[in-house]
Scaffold this active site. Structure first.
Site, PDB file in Angstrom:
ATOM      1  N   HIS A 196       0.888  -1.278  -0.011  1.00  0.00           N
ATOM      2  CA  HIS A 196       0.016   0.022  -0.043  1.00  0.00           C
ATOM      3  C   HIS A 196       0.884   1.269   0.006  1.00  0.00           C
ATOM      4  O   HIS A 196       1.913   1.428   0.501  1.00  0.00           O
ATOM      5  CB  HIS A 196      -0.933   0.133   1.476  1.00  0.00           C
ATOM      6  CG  HIS A 196      -1.932  -0.965   1.053  1.00  0.00           C
ATOM      7  ND1 HIS A 196      -3.269  -0.419   1.276  1.00  0.00           N
ATOM      8  CD2 HIS A 196      -2.064  -2.076   1.242  1.00  0.00           C
ATOM      9  CE1 HIS A 196      -4.122  -1.516   1.031  1.00  0.00           C
ATOM     10  NE2 HIS A 196      -3.492  -2.437   1.346  1.00  0.00           N
ATOM     11  N   GLU A 239       3.490  -0.556   4.011  1.00  0.00           N
ATOM     12  CA  GLU A 239       2.915   0.660   3.919  1.00  0.00           C
ATOM     13  C   GLU A 239       4.172   1.629   3.411  1.00  0.00           C
ATOM     14  O   GLU A 239       5.037   1.407   4.069  1.00  0.00           O
ATOM     15  CB  GLU A 239       2.115   1.346   5.012  1.00  0.00           C
ATOM     16  CG  GLU A 239       1.082   0.645   5.438  1.00  0.00           C
ATOM     17  CD  GLU A 239      -0.375   1.122   4.798  1.00  0.00           C
ATOM     18  OE1 GLU A 239      -0.310   2.108   3.714  1.00  0.00           O
ATOM     19  OE2 GLU A 239      -1.474   0.811   5.121  1.00  0.00           O
TER      20      GLU A 239
END
Length: 163
Positions: free
Chosen positions: A49, A121
């Site tokens: 992500h 992330e």
């Protein structure tokens, strides 16, 4: 992140429906079928992500009742932190936050019992060596190097595992 029907696919894993979320249903199905074959194992599920407000790269993982599994889950983030300054162990967090129950990491963590499930992330825009340091913009090469660092960390993980 959103489907053509406007669904946030990262929040639909827990209740994915064939008509509304076919890619999630098929992905889950493929992972489960892979694990049903005794010739295959699936050690990791890593959902990638981009983060719009945090700096650096970091991981989210699930929290377990078994302390040994919790410790095992820290191995990959520690190895990745040793490969690149872009990765932050301080920002890495393991939890079972109900707000994240529909994510791939949380939902698949319940289905793929022996698989370590993470969300990796990475900041859309910048990295900071520490909270007081200036933000340094990230470039395409930084993301490529993070991918290379992840591959090196995985290689070290498997070199350290008993056979």
């Amino acid at each position: 992140r959103c489907s053509t029907l406007g669904h946030d696919l990262n929040r639909c894993w827990a209740h994915a429906q064939d008509f509304l979320h076919p890619t999630l249903v098929r992905t889950r199905q493929a992972l489960v079928e892979t694990l049903q074959d005794p010739q295959h194992t699936l050690d990791f599920y890593i959902d990638l992500h981009a983060h719009s407000s945090n700096y650096n790269a970091f991981m989210y993982g699930n929290l377990f009742d078994d302390p040994a599994k919790n410790e095992k889950q820290w191995q990959l983030p520690r190895l990745l932190a040793g490969e690149t300054a872009l990765f932050s162990l301080e920002q890495t967090l393991f939890n079972n936050d109900k707000q994240k129950a529909g994510t791939g990491r949380r939902s698949l963590g319940g289905v793929l019992a022996e698989t370590l499930c993470y969300t990796l992330e990475v900041s859309f825009f910048a990295a900071r060596a520490n909270p007081a340091a200036p933000a340094l913009p990230l470039a395409e090469i930084d993301y490529l190097n993070l991918g290379r660092s992840l591959c090196r960390a995985l290689a070290k993980y498997y070199q350290a595992q008993p056979r």
